[in-house]
Design an enzyme around this catalytic site. Structure first.
Site, PDB file in Angstrom:
ATOM      1  N   GLY A  51     -11.957  19.558  10.757  1.00  0.00           N
ATOM      2  CA  GLY A  51     -11.002  18.467  10.507  1.00  0.00           C
ATOM      3  C   GLY A  51     -10.353  18.659   9.142  1.00  0.00           C
ATOM      4  O   GLY A  51     -10.642  19.614   8.422  1.00  0.00           O
TER       5      GLY A  51
ATOM      6  N   GLY B 210     -18.654  13.097  -4.546  1.00  0.00           N
ATOM      7  CA  GLY B 210     -19.351  14.358  -4.258  1.00  0.00           C
ATOM      8  C   GLY B 210     -19.211  15.352  -5.401  1.00  0.00           C
ATOM      9  O   GLY B 210     -20.199  15.938  -5.863  1.00  0.00           O
TER      10      GLY B 210
ATOM     11  N   GLU C  27      15.087  -2.374 -13.346  1.00  0.00           N
ATOM     12  CA  GLU C  27      14.750  -3.741 -13.740  1.00  0.00           C
ATOM     13  C   GLU C  27      13.600  -4.306 -12.909  1.00  0.00           C
ATOM     14  O   GLU C  27      13.086  -5.376 -13.199  1.00  0.00           O
ATOM     15  CB  GLU C  27      16.011  -4.605 -13.601  1.00  0.00           C
ATOM     16  CG  GLU C  27      16.098  -5.773 -14.548  1.00  0.00           C
ATOM     17  CD  GLU C  27      15.849  -5.435 -16.016  1.00  0.00           C
ATOM     18  OE1 GLU C  27      14.882  -5.992 -16.562  1.00  0.00           O
ATOM     19  OE2 GLU C  27      16.602  -4.636 -16.617  1.00  0.00           O
TER      20      GLU C  27
ATOM     21  N   GLU D 140      10.619  -0.347 -15.388  1.00  0.00           N
ATOM     22  CA  GLU D 140      10.229  -1.036 -16.619  1.00  0.00           C
ATOM     23  C   GLU D 140       8.829  -1.644 -16.484  1.00  0.00           C
ATOM     24  O   GLU D 140       8.050  -1.679 -17.432  1.00  0.00           O
ATOM     25  CB  GLU D 140      11.267  -2.124 -16.945  1.00  0.00           C
ATOM     26  CG  GLU D 140      10.976  -2.817 -18.245  1.00  0.00           C
ATOM     27  CD  GLU D 140      12.133  -3.684 -18.750  1.00  0.00           C
ATOM     28  OE1 GLU D 140      13.301  -3.426 -18.372  1.00  0.00           O
ATOM     29  OE2 GLU D 140      11.863  -4.621 -19.515  1.00  0.00           O
TER      30      GLU D 140
ATOM     31  N   ALA E 253     -14.689   4.590  11.111  1.00  0.00           N
ATOM     32  CA  ALA E 253     -15.615   5.651  11.549  1.00  0.00           C
ATOM     33  C   ALA E 253     -17.067   5.253  11.304  1.00  0.00           C
ATOM     34  O   ALA E 253     -17.962   5.699  12.014  1.00  0.00           O
ATOM     35  CB  ALA E 253     -15.287   6.962  10.839  1.00  0.00           C
ATOM     36  N   GLN E 254     -17.302   4.401  10.300  1.00  0.00           N
ATOM     37  CA  GLN E 254     -18.680   3.925  10.078  1.00  0.00           C
ATOM     38  C   GLN E 254     -19.153   3.150  11.298  1.00  0.00           C
ATOM     39  O   GLN E 254     -20.322   3.214  11.667  1.00  0.00           O
ATOM     40  CB  GLN E 254     -18.750   3.055   8.824  1.00  0.00           C
ATOM     41  CG  GLN E 254     -18.554   3.861   7.541  1.00  0.00           C
ATOM     42  CD  GLN E 254     -18.643   3.034   6.280  1.00  0.00           C
ATOM     43  OE1 GLN E 254     -19.265   1.979   6.264  1.00  0.00           O
ATOM     44  NE2 GLN E 254     -18.016   3.506   5.221  1.00  0.00           N
TER      45      GLN E 254
ATOM     46  N   GLU F  30      -6.645  -5.715  -2.325  1.00  0.00           N
ATOM     47  CA  GLU F  30      -5.755  -4.608  -1.937  1.00  0.00           C
ATOM     48  C   GLU F  30      -4.595  -5.109  -1.069  1.00  0.00           C
ATOM     49  O   GLU F  30      -3.487  -4.586  -1.147  1.00  0.00           O
ATOM     50  CB  GLU F  30      -6.543  -3.472  -1.259  1.00  0.00           C
ATOM     51  CG  GLU F  30      -7.116  -3.795   0.100  1.00  0.00           C
ATOM     52  CD  GLU F  30      -8.308  -2.917   0.506  1.00  0.00           C
ATOM     53  OE1 GLU F  30      -8.883  -2.219  -0.347  1.00  0.00           O
ATOM     54  OE2 GLU F  30      -8.672  -2.962   1.708  1.00  0.00           O
TER      55      GLU F  30
ATOM     56  N   HIS G 120     -18.632   0.206   0.096  1.00  0.00           N
ATOM     57  CA  HIS G 120     -17.904  -0.969   0.553  1.00  0.00           C
ATOM     58  C   HIS G 120     -18.902  -1.856   1.283  1.00  0.00           C
ATOM     59  O   HIS G 120     -19.776  -1.341   1.987  1.00  0.00           O
ATOM     60  CB  HIS G 120     -16.811  -0.512   1.527  1.00  0.00           C
ATOM     61  CG  HIS G 120     -15.595  -1.396   1.564  1.00  0.00           C
ATOM     62  ND1 HIS G 120     -15.422  -2.490   0.755  1.00  0.00           N
ATOM     63  CD2 HIS G 120     -14.486  -1.319   2.334  1.00  0.00           C
ATOM     64  CE1 HIS G 120     -14.250  -3.049   1.019  1.00  0.00           C
ATOM     65  NE2 HIS G 120     -13.661  -2.355   1.979  1.00  0.00           N
TER      66      HIS G 120
HETATM   67  N1  NDP Z   1     -10.127   5.050  -1.242  1.00  0.00           N
HETATM   68  C1  NDP Z   1     -10.839   4.583  -2.221  1.00  0.00           C
HETATM   69  O1  NDP Z   1     -10.605   5.019  -3.318  1.00  0.00           O
HETATM   70  C2  NDP Z   1     -11.941   3.583  -2.020  1.00  0.00           C
HETATM   71  C3  NDP Z   1     -12.650   3.547  -0.842  1.00  0.00           C
HETATM   72  N2  NDP Z   1     -13.771   2.803  -0.735  1.00  0.00           N
HETATM   73  C4  NDP Z   1     -14.557   2.830   0.473  1.00  0.00           C
HETATM   74  O2  NDP Z   1     -15.188   4.125   0.560  1.00  0.00           O
HETATM   75  C5  NDP Z   1     -15.341   4.512   1.934  1.00  0.00           C
HETATM   76  C6  NDP Z   1     -14.618   5.832   2.172  1.00  0.00           C
HETATM   77  O3  NDP Z   1     -13.242   5.633   1.976  1.00  0.00           O
HETATM   78  P1  NDP Z   1     -12.215   6.780   1.596  1.00  0.00           P
HETATM   79  O4  NDP Z   1     -12.843   7.803   0.752  1.00  0.00           O
HETATM   80  O5  NDP Z   1     -10.980   6.121   1.154  1.00  0.00           O
HETATM   81  O6  NDP Z   1     -12.012   7.485   2.967  1.00  0.00           O
HETATM   82  P2  NDP Z   1     -11.104   7.194   4.249  1.00  0.00           P
HETATM   83  O7  NDP Z   1     -11.080   5.771   4.619  1.00  0.00           O
HETATM   84  O8  NDP Z   1      -9.817   7.877   4.045  1.00  0.00           O
HETATM   85  O9  NDP Z   1     -12.040   7.989   5.275  1.00  0.00           O
HETATM   86  C7  NDP Z   1     -12.119   9.352   5.210  1.00  0.00           C
HETATM   87  C8  NDP Z   1     -13.229  10.032   5.949  1.00  0.00           C
HETATM   88  O10 NDP Z   1     -13.535   9.454   7.227  1.00  0.00           O
HETATM   89  C9  NDP Z   1     -13.590  10.538   8.158  1.00  0.00           C
HETATM   90  N3  NDP Z   1     -13.339  10.054   9.512  1.00  0.00           N
HETATM   91  C10 NDP Z   1     -12.425   9.139   9.911  1.00  0.00           C
HETATM   92  N4  NDP Z   1     -12.509   8.966  11.256  1.00  0.00           N
HETATM   93  C11 NDP Z   1     -13.490   9.800  11.688  1.00  0.00           C
HETATM   94  C12 NDP Z   1     -14.074  10.069  12.951  1.00  0.00           C
HETATM   95  N5  NDP Z   1     -13.653   9.428  14.047  1.00  0.00           N
HETATM   96  N6  NDP Z   1     -15.060  10.985  13.029  1.00  0.00           N
HETATM   97  C13 NDP Z   1     -15.496  11.627  11.912  1.00  0.00           C
HETATM   98  N7  NDP Z   1     -15.010  11.415  10.685  1.00  0.00           N
HETATM   99  C14 NDP Z   1     -14.016  10.506  10.571  1.00  0.00           C
HETATM  100  C15 NDP Z   1     -12.498  11.482   7.696  1.00  0.00           C
HETATM  101  O11 NDP Z   1     -12.720  12.771   8.237  1.00  0.00           O
HETATM  102  P3  NDP Z   1     -11.506  13.675   8.806  1.00  0.00           P
HETATM  103  O12 NDP Z   1     -10.725  14.140   7.621  1.00  0.00           O
HETATM  104  O13 NDP Z   1     -12.207  14.743   9.524  1.00  0.00           O
HETATM  105  O14 NDP Z   1     -10.688  12.759   9.666  1.00  0.00           O
HETATM  106  C16 NDP Z   1     -12.713  11.424   6.186  1.00  0.00           C
HETATM  107  O15 NDP Z   1     -13.703  12.344   5.767  1.00  0.00           O
HETATM  108  C17 NDP Z   1     -14.778   3.342   2.731  1.00  0.00           C
HETATM  109  O16 NDP Z   1     -15.855   2.473   2.998  1.00  0.00           O
HETATM  110  C18 NDP Z   1     -13.795   2.705   1.771  1.00  0.00           C
HETATM  111  O17 NDP Z   1     -13.487   1.359   2.071  1.00  0.00           O
HETATM  112  C19 NDP Z   1     -14.257   2.121  -1.810  1.00  0.00           C
HETATM  113  C20 NDP Z   1     -13.581   2.110  -3.017  1.00  0.00           C
HETATM  114  C21 NDP Z   1     -12.302   2.735  -3.151  1.00  0.00           C
HETATM  115  C1  X2X Z   2      -8.883   2.006  -4.301  1.00  0.00           C
HETATM  116  C2  X2X Z   2      -9.579   0.804  -3.806  1.00  0.00           C
HETATM  117  O1  X2X Z   2     -10.475   0.294  -4.445  1.00  0.00           O
HETATM  118  C3  X2X Z   2      -9.074   0.161  -2.602  1.00  0.00           C
HETATM  119  C4  X2X Z   2      -7.634  -0.133  -2.857  1.00  0.00           C
HETATM  120  O2  X2X Z   2      -9.782  -1.020  -2.402  1.00  0.00           O
HETATM  121  C5  X2X Z   2      -9.222   1.059  -1.380  1.00  0.00           C
HETATM  122  O3  X2X Z   2      -8.747   2.218  -1.404  1.00  0.00           O
HETATM  123  O4  X2X Z   2      -9.799   0.609  -0.381  1.00  0.00           O
HETATM  124 MG    MG Z   3     -11.253  -1.414  -3.963  1.00  0.00          MG
HETATM  125 MG    MG Z   4     -10.658  -1.214  -0.493  1.00  0.00          MG
END
Ligand code: NDP
Ligand code: X2X
Ligand code: MG
Ligand code: MG
Length: 400
Positions: free
Chosen positions: A114, A96, A294, A298, A152-153, A262, A174
């Site tokens: 939230g 974003g 160790e 390192e 959540a998706q 992962e 994803h």
């Molecule tokens: N983490 C990473 O770096 C990577 C993630 N991905 C993929 O990207 C996508 C997003 O992942 P990531 O950014 O890690 O986020 P998270 O898996 O941590 O999900 C976070 C978001 O989901 C919302 N959420 C969760 N439950 C609910 C609910 N019941 N109702 C409404 N909102 C909800 C949270 O809102 P709230 O704060 O309000 O709970 C938050 O905004 C996933 O598909 C993930 O696998 C891909 C590459 C790397």
């Molecule tokens: C950061 C990343 O790509 C992961 C480990 O696959 C994830 O956060 O889901």
């Molecule tokens: Mg990954």
């Molecule tokens: Mg992942």
């Protein structure tokens, strides 16, 4: 050739008069990556407008590069689009903000009040202007980034789906929701482009590398091409979120490799290996600092960065011949011991056991608190408490 591409990109950037930040973000990575690319690979590529065919080992693959999408072209291409980023976890935040800094019309959709809502507020998103409820954002956006958690998706699919009308683009980072549709019930809506761009790393890194003028590489895929332009769109989106190079994949390949990686070497296996090695050292009477140094310090501070820079043999070559002899001899036993575990893991990913567990666990009301309990257990264990002290003794961290 690579440097010619980079200078073309820079020349275009100068003509477009883009901001210093975006110039760095969009211009620096091709130069950097070309420098780091092995000579044979650079010599072997053919260039057709931002596409390279490179040899990875003996296999040829196509990669897309961002020099073909300078900022002015991105702004023109997306000038009539509103990108709605649903979710503000690590990816929502990184993608974003990068889209916003690249000048695109982007809004965020999260549940009101939230954790994510508060984070988005703190990072300058304004309610009613570019921060909305999930429903409002999905309605306003014609390119909808589904960056909610994978659980959540599934749980919010019936909420989001009505807004995915023909002509829109549905974007994931994803392959999870679509590949495991028998578990998530997420079906590609009719008339909608369904694409994927998965940064190969944390959303936090995506953001910091962008700010440093670098870029994180991502994988891209098209699941449904309703417009006939889905592939071009996802390449442009991949560049717009701050990716460097883009690798081709499919939704299934992306999710299988990602869940596997992962759980394996990236996070699960490394945690298990560190812990086992540390525990044996401690049982043999070594002090916590010695066992930690160790095992972890390192590795992360000295040896693994050498692997990152020039590969495993380079790291070996920079260690003593005593170390090289022993590591070469022992690596096979570790390989043999872990191969069956990796095979089980891949099967568990492919047959849906891992995705089902993640859906079940991460859809519970207290999922974050439960995860935090387990993270705290790690934090409070001796190895990581020892680590905290060891880290404080890195010269650059020493308190004056
Ligand atoms: N983490 C990473 O770096 C990577 C993630 N991905 C993929 O990207 C996508 C997003 O992942 P990531 O950014 O890690 O986020 P998270 O898996 O941590 O999900 C976070 C978001 O989901 C919302 N959420 C969760 N439950 C609910 C609910 N019941 N109702 C409404 N909102 C909800 C949270 O809102 P709230 O704060 O309000 O709970 C938050 O905004 C996933 O598909 C993930 O696998 C891909 C590459 C790397
Ligand atoms: C950061 C990343 O790509 C992961 C480990 O696959 C994830 O956060 O889901
Ligand atoms: Mg990954
Ligand atoms: Mg992942």
């Amino acid at each position: 050739m690579a440097s010619r591409t980079a200078s073309r990109a820079l020349a275009r950037a100068a003509i477009a008069g883009r901001s210093a930040l975006a110039t760095r973000a969009l211009g620096a990575a091709p130069r950097l990556a070309a420098r780091q690319m092995p000579a044979a690979a650079v010599a072997g590529f053919q260039q057709t407008r931002g596409i390279k065919t490179l040899k990875f080992g003996n296999t040829e693959e196509k990669v897309y590069e961002r020099s073909d999408w300078p900022k002015a072209k991105l702004l023109e291409y997306f000038k009539n689009d509103t990108i709605a980023v649903l979710g503000y976890g690590p990816q929502g935040h990184g993608q974003g903000l990068n889209l916003r800094d690249n000048g695109l019309n982007v809004i965020v959709g999260v549940r009101k009040d939230g954790r994510s809502w508060k984070k988005a507020l703190a990072e300058g998103w304004v309610p009613g202007k570019n921060l909305f409820s999930i429903e409002e954002a999905a309605d306003k956006g014609n390119i909808v980034f589904n960056l909610l958690s994978d659980a959540a998706q599934r749980d919010l699919w019936s909420t989001v789906k009505p807004y995915l009308t023909p002509g829109k683009t549905l974007y994931f980072s994803h392959g999870f929701a679509i590949t495991y549709k028998h578990q998530t019930h997420v079906e590609a809506p009719e008339g909608v482009d369904v694409v994927l761009c998965a940064p190969k790393g944390s959303g936090t890194t995506l953001r910091t590398l962008f700010l440093e003028g670098k870029g994180l590489n991502s994988s891209i895929a098209v699941f449904q091409d309703a417009s006939g332009k889905a592939h071009e769109r996802v390449v442009a989106l991949g560049v717009a979120i701050g990716s460097g190079y883009l690798y081709e994949t499919t939704f299934a390949k992306e999710v299988y490799s990602d869940l596997y990686g992962e759980r394996g070497v990236l996070m699960g296996a490394i945690n298990g290996l560190f812990r086992a090695q540390y525990d044996v050292l401690r049982a043999q009477g070594h002090s916590p600092s010695e066992a930690f140094n160790e095992t972890v310090e390192e590795a992360t501070q000295s040896l693994y960065p050498l692997i990152g820079a020039k590969g495993m043999d380079w790291m070996y070559a920079n260690c003593s011949v005593t170390a090289q002899r022993g590591a070469l001899d022992w690596h096979q036993r570790f390989y043999d011991a872990s191969l069956p575990v990796f095979k089980d893991l891949y099967e568990s990913v492919k047959n849906g056991t891992e995705s089902q567990r993640s859906l079940d666990k991460n859809s519970q009301a207290d999922y974050r608190e439960s995860l935090e309990v387990e993270l705290k257990e790690i934090r409070d264990s001796e190895i990581w408490r020892a680590g905290e002290t060891v880290r404080s003794l890195r010269p650059e961290n020493a308190k004056q």
